[in-house]
Design a protein around this motif. Structure first.
Motif, PDB file in Angstrom:
ATOM      1  N   VAL A  89       5.156   0.807   6.114  1.00 17.28           N
ATOM      2  CA  VAL A  89       5.946  -0.422   6.002  1.00 17.28           C
ATOM      3  C   VAL A  89       5.028  -1.637   5.916  1.00 17.28           C
ATOM      4  O   VAL A  89       5.346  -2.635   5.265  1.00 17.28           O
ATOM      5  CB  VAL A  89       6.916  -0.544   7.200  1.00 17.28           C
ATOM      6  CG1 VAL A  89       7.571  -1.921   7.239  1.00 17.28           C
ATOM      7  CG2 VAL A  89       7.990   0.536   7.121  1.00 17.28           C
ATOM      8  N   GLY A  90       3.872  -1.549   6.585  1.00 18.52           N
ATOM      9  CA  GLY A  90       2.917  -2.648   6.506  1.00 18.52           C
ATOM     10  C   GLY A  90       2.432  -2.871   5.086  1.00 18.52           C
ATOM     11  O   GLY A  90       2.348  -4.012   4.616  1.00 18.52           O
ATOM     12  N   SER A 141       5.334  -4.418   3.076  1.00 24.92           N
ATOM     13  CA  SER A 141       5.606  -5.817   3.410  1.00 24.92           C
ATOM     14  C   SER A 141       4.564  -6.756   2.824  1.00 24.92           C
ATOM     15  O   SER A 141       4.901  -7.778   2.199  1.00 24.92           O
ATOM     16  CB  SER A 141       5.651  -5.975   4.938  1.00 24.92           C
ATOM     17  OG  SER A 141       5.787  -7.326   5.314  1.00 24.92           O
ATOM     18  N   VAL A 142       3.295  -6.416   3.003  1.00 27.50           N
ATOM     19  CA  VAL A 142       2.225  -7.289   2.527  1.00 27.50           C
ATOM     20  C   VAL A 142       2.210  -7.341   1.002  1.00 27.50           C
ATOM     21  O   VAL A 142       2.076  -8.423   0.400  1.00 27.50           O
ATOM     22  CB  VAL A 142       0.865  -6.813   3.069  1.00 27.50           C
ATOM     23  CG1 VAL A 142      -0.263  -7.672   2.502  1.00 27.50           C
ATOM     24  CG2 VAL A 142       0.845  -6.875   4.595  1.00 27.50           C
ATOM     25  N   ALA A 162       4.747  -6.806  -1.086  1.00 26.85           N
ATOM     26  CA  ALA A 162       5.919  -7.536  -1.561  1.00 26.85           C
ATOM     27  C   ALA A 162       5.753  -9.045  -1.369  1.00 26.85           C
ATOM     28  O   ALA A 162       6.161  -9.834  -2.232  1.00 26.85           O
ATOM     29  CB  ALA A 162       7.165  -7.047  -0.818  1.00 26.85           C
ATOM     30  N   ARG A 163       5.154  -9.433  -0.259  1.00 27.20           N
ATOM     31  CA  ARG A 163       4.949 -10.865  -0.003  1.00 27.20           C
ATOM     32  C   ARG A 163       4.042 -11.493  -1.048  1.00 27.20           C
ATOM     33  O   ARG A 163       4.317 -12.589  -1.546  1.00 27.20           O
ATOM     34  CB  ARG A 163       4.370 -11.047   1.402  1.00 27.20           C
ATOM     35  CG  ARG A 163       4.022 -12.478   1.765  1.00 27.20           C
ATOM     36  CD  ARG A 163       4.094 -12.695   3.266  1.00 27.20           C
ATOM     37  NE  ARG A 163       3.353 -11.680   3.971  1.00 27.20           N
ATOM     38  CZ  ARG A 163       2.041 -11.769   4.267  1.00 27.20           C
ATOM     39  NH1 ARG A 163       1.353 -12.818   3.860  1.00 27.20           N
ATOM     40  NH2 ARG A 163       1.442 -10.825   4.954  1.00 27.20           N
ATOM     41  N   SER A 197       5.268   3.164  -0.914  1.00 28.35           N
ATOM     42  CA  SER A 197       5.573   1.823  -0.398  1.00 28.35           C
ATOM     43  C   SER A 197       5.186   0.744  -1.398  1.00 28.35           C
ATOM     44  O   SER A 197       5.874  -0.269  -1.534  1.00 28.35           O
ATOM     45  CB  SER A 197       4.849   1.596   0.925  1.00 28.35           C
ATOM     46  OG  SER A 197       5.396   2.403   1.942  1.00 28.35           O
ATOM     47  N   ALA A 213       7.673  -1.917  -3.021  1.00 27.78           N
ATOM     48  CA  ALA A 213       7.419  -3.357  -2.918  1.00 27.78           C
ATOM     49  C   ALA A 213       7.593  -4.040  -4.259  1.00 27.78           C
ATOM     50  O   ALA A 213       7.907  -5.229  -4.323  1.00 27.78           O
ATOM     51  CB  ALA A 213       6.002  -3.592  -2.386  1.00 27.78           C
ATOM     52  N   VAL A 239       1.709  -5.580  10.601  1.00 31.11           N
ATOM     53  CA  VAL A 239       3.117  -5.241  10.371  1.00 31.11           C
ATOM     54  C   VAL A 239       3.373  -3.751  10.615  1.00 31.11           C
ATOM     55  O   VAL A 239       4.378  -3.367  11.209  1.00 31.11           O
ATOM     56  CB  VAL A 239       3.533  -5.607   8.928  1.00 31.11           C
ATOM     57  CG1 VAL A 239       4.985  -5.194   8.664  1.00 31.11           C
ATOM     58  CG2 VAL A 239       3.344  -7.090   8.677  1.00 31.11           C
TER      59      VAL A 239
END
Length: 268
Positions: A84-85, A88-89, A91-92, A167, A171, A253
């Motif tokens: 998930v980390g 998240s990174v 996608a950001r 992931s 993302a 994250v």
């Protein structure tokens, strides 16, 4: 020249989920459903092994594989959480249009996942029997349980590589390809389970080998799709390295998400 560079991302992103325009409910469902099914399929690998070995190798082999279920689920939930980390990174930075940061995150994630998989696999291989003793596994099935778990840990680099690679695809708005890859790998797992257990009479070793083979296929699949990307998430093997800043952000994250994911497994 500027016009060409601006239009390329639009063409490459036609099939991505657009969650920035209304209505959102249907788009969220279509995006989340493959994600849910993918997580479910990963947890069903051990169940498939259990069914096949129980059908053709008897109660002892079935009990041996079944006794590893809590540990296997703990490992899967931990790595799903850690990935998930990466999601998240990545996608950001995609949202911020920071292509340089996206690329660094992608190559850090892939590098860390494979190297961590090797480390975790080696540790797990040598402490499998001790972990089963801590769980009070009956002595009559301890050797077979440890054998299955050792083979399972051999596939850990592929397991982590798939989770982190999937992931990155998610993302970028793509939840369907990770599901497709895992579905094909799941079918291979079932087919090899039957071949090795019913055909070659390999027992718990057979289902372990089948699981590792299917994990290897899923890792190859996700790397294949990442290498064919046309945007900043494209995987280039010559760029594989660990960037400290992106690694810390992924762990910031991913570690809490991983701990949260294993709480139920730890209680079991």
């Amino acid at each position: 020249m500027e016009t060409t560079e601006q239009t390329k991302p639009i063409k490459a992103n036609k099939k991505k989920a657009d969650l920035t325009t209304r209505p959102l409910f249907g788009k969220i469902v279509l995006f989340a459903l493959p994600l849910l099914l993918t997580s479910l399929l990963q947890l069903l690998y051990n169940a498939a092994d259990l069914i096949v070995v129980g059908q053709w190798s008897g109660d002892t082999a079935m009990a041996a594989v079944g006794s590893t279920g809590a540990l296997v689920n703990l490992i899967v939930n931990l790595f799903i959480g850690l990935s998930v980390g990466a999601l998240s990174v990545t996608a950001r930075y995609i949202g911020a249009k920071r292509d340089d940061k996206v690329s660094r995150t992608v190559h850090t994630s892939v590098s860390v996942s494979f190297l961590s998989g090797i480390v975790v696999g080696l540790i797990g291989f040598f402490v499998s029997k001790q972990m089963l003793r801590w769980m009070n596994t009956p002595s009559g099935i301890l050797s077979q349980s440890a054998l299955y778990l050792k083979i399972y840990f051999c596939g850990m680099p592929f397991n982590l590589l798939y989770n982190f690679g999937a992931s990155i695809l998610r993302a970028n708005g793509d939840t369907k390809r990770p599901l497709l890859i895992l579905s094909v790998a799941g079918l291979l797992n079932i087919g090899l389970n039957i071949l090795t257990v019913a055909g070659f009479k390999m027992g718990v070793a057979g289902v372990g080998v089948a699981t590792v083979a299917s994990q290897a296929l899923s890792a190859v699949g996700v790397v294949f799709f990442l290498a064919r990307k046309k945007d900043a998430t494209r995987l280039a093997f010559k760029k594989l390295r660990i960037h400290r800043t992106e690694l810390f952000e992924i762990l910031r994250v991913g570690l809490p998400a991983g701990v949260q994911g294993i709480l139920f497994s730890l209680s079991n």
